[in-house]
Design an enzyme around this catalytic site. Structure first.
Site, PDB file in Angstrom:
ATOM      1  N   LYS A  70       0.981  -1.257   0.150  1.00  0.00           N
ATOM      2  CA  LYS A  70      -0.137   0.206   0.048  1.00  0.00           C
ATOM      3  C   LYS A  70       0.953   1.135   0.002  1.00  0.00           C
ATOM      4  O   LYS A  70       1.546   1.468   0.916  1.00  0.00           O
ATOM      5  CB  LYS A  70      -0.752  -0.068   1.245  1.00  0.00           C
ATOM      6  CG  LYS A  70      -2.279   0.738   0.971  1.00  0.00           C
ATOM      7  CD  LYS A  70      -3.131   0.289   2.470  1.00  0.00           C
ATOM      8  CE  LYS A  70      -4.536   1.019   2.302  1.00  0.00           C
ATOM      9  NZ  LYS A  70      -5.304   0.589   3.456  1.00  0.00           N
TER      10      LYS A  70
HETATM   11  O1  G3P Z   1      -8.654   1.232   3.935  1.00  0.00           O
HETATM   12  C1  G3P Z   1      -8.517   2.640   4.486  1.00  0.00           C
HETATM   13  C2  G3P Z   1      -9.527   3.233   5.489  1.00  0.00           C
HETATM   14  O2  G3P Z   1      -9.123   2.032   6.638  1.00  0.00           O
HETATM   15  C3  G3P Z   1      -9.710   4.518   5.953  1.00  0.00           C
HETATM   16  O3  G3P Z   1     -10.952   4.511   6.709  1.00  0.00           O
HETATM   17  O4  G3P Z   1     -12.299   5.216   8.704  1.00  0.00           O
HETATM   18  O5  G3P Z   1      -9.961   5.709   8.764  1.00  0.00           O
HETATM   19  O6  G3P Z   1     -11.342   6.877   7.067  1.00  0.00           O
HETATM   20  P1  G3P Z   1     -11.059   5.717   7.830  1.00  0.00           P
END
Ligand code: G3P
Length: 308
Positions: free
Chosen positions: A124
């Site tokens: 990633k």
């Molecule tokens: O995969 C990316 C994701 O984990 C981001 O999510 O909830 O931190 O915006 P969030």
């Protein structure tokens, strides 16, 4: 809810050109959902991942440094141990592991190290943001690393994508997956937009010239996730990328990330996402519906007549 009539057939036209997501060469009965979208778990907690995997709900996992920290990792060694356990459990399905280095050479070396932890590791790579860490940084670091890893036949997941041009550039660099963060985009627009201006104005209005009265004039670049209600801005980003990738037959998979609620699963599917990465607590809601539960109670109680 994202209006279904806005979804049209762009996503469909693209999906039928994409490779099958599951195939069973030894079976005579073709699987009816060979091109179904895939669902990944967006977590590094193995106890959350395992039951979802065993239940056949997920065929991949995505992690990031914040999720690793949340899963209890307090050192690189602990992050490595957690990653290895997830890689082993999920084999051969993809597990995205995020680079923590920020220099081009170091990132490529770290990617090769992560690749040694398991054949199913996907690297990633933040698509940008390097300038936010150091004004001296090369802003194209992420794209250059994606390109270099493609040259090395290493699969990448381009992350922290908030507009469709970032997604396109990541795909051109050779990203296997692109990860638009729809929830964060919508959160940001809700918290920061001027309510009387078009959706996304806090992100895409550029204060670049003055009007005749000398006031700051706002110019809307209007190229990203525009043209609909503010509440749908995150989903429209997914749709934009799906249409653009469809127009140009781009096969990088659209991995919808930062999903906040169950309704967004359906919305992402309508908008043409190839993969959805979803937090475990939302995935656990899949079998539930108040009417399913009420119906089950009735069927079960009526069945007791026959089993006595
Ligand atoms: O995969 C990316 C994701 O984990 C981001 O999510 O909830 O931190 O915006 P969030």
């Amino acid at each position: 809810m994202f209006p279904i009539h806005q979804t049209k057939s762009a996503a469909h036209a693209r999906r039928i050109r994409m490779p099958e997501t599951q195939s069973f060469p030894d079976k005579r009965l073709a699987h009816p959902a060979g091109r179904a979208p895939r669902i990944f778990a967006d977590t590094a907690v193995i106890d959350d991942i395992e039951p979802l995997f065993r239940a056949g709900i997920i065929t991949g996992v995505t992690t990031n440094p914040s999720l690793m920290k949340k899963a209890g990792a307090t050192s690189w060694d602990e992050a490595r141990d957690i990653s290895r356990r997830i890689l082993k459990l999920m084999e051969p399905y993809p597990v995205s592991l995020e680079l923590t280095e920020v220099g081009q050479r170091e990132m490529i070396a770290q990617a090769e190290q992560l690749g040694q932890w398991g054949d199913n590791a996907v690297i990633k790579v933040p698509v940008g943001g390097y300038i936010a860490l150091s004004s001296q940084a090369d802003p194209f670091t992420g794209l250059k690393v994606i390109r270099a890893l493609w040259e090395l036949d290493i699969r990448t997941n381009a992350t922290l994508i908030f507009n469709s041009t970032q997604a396109l550039w990541a795909a051109q660099a050779g990203a296997t997956f692109v990860s638009p963060f729809l929830g964060r985009l919508a959160d940001y627009a809700y918290q920061n937009d001027h309510p009387e201006r078009p959706p996304g104005n806090s992100l895409y209005w550029i204060e670049d010239h003055k009007n005749t009265a000398g006031d700051q004039h706002l110019f809307n670049s209007e190229y990203v996730a525009s043209g609909g209600p503010r509440k749908d801005i995150g989903i429209r980003l997914i749709q934009e990328i799906a249409v653009i990738f469809g127009n140009y037959d781009i096969h990088s998979e659209i991995l919808a990330a930062s999903i906040r609620n169950f309704a967004q699963i359906t919305e992402c599917l309508l908008a043409g996402a190839d993969i959805l990465t979803v937090p475990a607590d939302i995935l656990r809601q899949i079998p539930h519906h108040p009417l399913t539960e009420a119906g089950m109670k009735t069927f079960y109680s009526d069945s007791q007549v026959f089993t006595k």
